[in-house]
Design a protein around this motif. Sequence first.
Motif, PDB file in Angstrom:
ATOM      1  N   SER A 228       0.472  -0.840  -0.189  1.00 33.87           N
ATOM      2  CA  SER A 228      -0.256   0.224   0.007  1.00 33.87           C
ATOM      3  C   SER A 228       1.124   1.411  -0.217  1.00 33.87           C
ATOM      4  O   SER A 228       0.811   2.089  -0.640  1.00 33.87           O
ATOM      5  CB  SER A 228      -1.087  -0.019   0.951  1.00 33.87           C
ATOM      6  OG  SER A 228      -1.852  -0.847   1.611  1.00 33.87           O
ATOM      7  N   LEU A 229       1.222   1.425   0.653  1.00 32.65           N
ATOM      8  CA  LEU A 229       2.707   2.484   1.471  1.00 32.65           C
ATOM      9  C   LEU A 229       3.558   2.441  -0.694  1.00 32.65           C
ATOM     10  O   LEU A 229       4.022   3.680  -1.604  1.00 32.65           O
ATOM     11  CB  LEU A 229       3.456   2.185   1.683  1.00 32.65           C
ATOM     12  CG  LEU A 229       5.173   3.307   2.159  1.00 32.65           C
ATOM     13  CD1 LEU A 229       3.991   4.417   2.950  1.00 32.65           C
ATOM     14  CD2 LEU A 229       5.908   2.744   3.244  1.00 32.65           C
ATOM     15  N   ALA A 230       3.809   1.536  -1.417  1.00 31.97           N
ATOM     16  CA  ALA A 230       4.847   1.667  -2.823  1.00 31.97           C
ATOM     17  C   ALA A 230       3.555   2.299  -4.167  1.00 31.97           C
ATOM     18  O   ALA A 230       4.136   2.525  -4.317  1.00 31.97           O
ATOM     19  CB  ALA A 230       5.120   0.217  -3.495  1.00 31.97           C
ATOM     20  N   GLU A 231       2.296   2.234  -3.483  1.00 27.97           N
ATOM     21  CA  GLU A 231       1.267   2.206  -4.868  1.00 27.97           C
ATOM     22  C   GLU A 231       0.059   3.541  -4.051  1.00 27.97           C
ATOM     23  O   GLU A 231      -0.021   3.916  -5.223  1.00 27.97           O
ATOM     24  CB  GLU A 231       0.439   0.681  -4.563  1.00 27.97           C
ATOM     25  CG  GLU A 231       1.188  -0.250  -5.111  1.00 27.97           C
ATOM     26  CD  GLU A 231       0.307  -1.381  -4.872  1.00 27.97           C
ATOM     27  OE1 GLU A 231      -1.339  -0.822  -4.937  1.00 27.97           O
ATOM     28  OE2 GLU A 231      -0.325  -2.641  -6.058  1.00 27.97           O
ATOM     29  N   PHE A 232       0.509   4.005  -2.718  1.00 29.21           N
ATOM     30  CA  PHE A 232      -0.445   4.787  -3.032  1.00 29.21           C
ATOM     31  C   PHE A 232       0.472   6.220  -1.871  1.00 29.21           C
ATOM     32  O   PHE A 232      -0.500   7.002  -1.339  1.00 29.21           O
ATOM     33  CB  PHE A 232      -1.644   4.680  -1.987  1.00 29.21           C
ATOM     34  CG  PHE A 232      -2.703   3.682  -2.792  1.00 29.21           C
ATOM     35  CD1 PHE A 232      -3.071   4.202  -3.743  1.00 29.21           C
ATOM     36  CD2 PHE A 232      -2.572   1.989  -2.703  1.00 29.21           C
ATOM     37  CE1 PHE A 232      -4.114   3.281  -5.167  1.00 29.21           C
ATOM     38  CE2 PHE A 232      -3.363   1.110  -3.343  1.00 29.21           C
ATOM     39  CZ  PHE A 232      -4.109   1.260  -4.535  1.00 29.21           C
TER      40      PHE A 232
END
Length: 292
Positions: free
Chosen positions: A237-241
């Motif tokens: 989630s951190l990498a995508e958003f």
Amino acid sequence: MSDTSTVGRATAWAAARAREIREEFPFVTRLTRQLVAVNLLDSATRLAAQTFLTAVPILFVVAAFAPDSVREQMLESARSSLGLSGDSLAQVRQVYGSGDSGDSTARDTSGVVGALVMLASATACSRALQRMCERAWGLPPAGLKLIAWRWVAWLCVWLAVVIAQNLLRGGFGAGSWLGIPLSYASSVLLWWWTQHLLLGGRVPWLPLLPGALLTGAGVVSLSWASHLYMPRTLNRSLAEFGPFGLVFSLLSWLIVLFTVVCVGISAGCVIARERPVAGRLRTPPAGRAAAA
């Protein structure tokens, strides 16, 4: 006509099966009614949101003002509870490491703002949890004089338990063989005390024990299980958003957590009122508890 008759037969069959289930499994029926009474999903979502709004200001206050040892202990507790690793751990470590920067003015300013926000919203979580417990036991709202100080007391104990999570899980250095039973025991005691405190002592200790056992075991089991899926979920989630993805993932986890809490307390209330158990625990009748 054939379609109408088919729907009618299907409806009649479903109603007959529902009656059979109610007759064969009355506990399931009572538990279902209890979960509807406490508004399970609404209560879990509200508690998750209030906890997040309470936790974020506390996070910044601790990062700004707490000693290095306390900040490190809180970071380790967050890591051990959620299995933080990689980018998500670095993101949280960056917040806690902000107090080591040379800009003490910015640190103090963010700490003061965080403290003011925390004082304004800190008791929202304990108030929401109190209302959920009252609905589970069918109690009217407690008077402000009876309950107000309990909100602050619960918040202080909750913060102390969060900071000590890493020590409990490690068995205070002895290892998991002591840490696992210690985590379960402390969680049961915490939720036993939480119910009694937030209900204002209107329900005796013993009837609250089934809910404490279920809730304590469920919360610790969920926390240990989180190590299997939360690290990958948070990092993805951190990498995508970016940071927003981390927020959404944490909120989702909190909703699951408080769903376990609501189910545990509600099921404990139903169990405590079952005829064989009620006599042993001396559970007061619903009308008498409400009058108290």
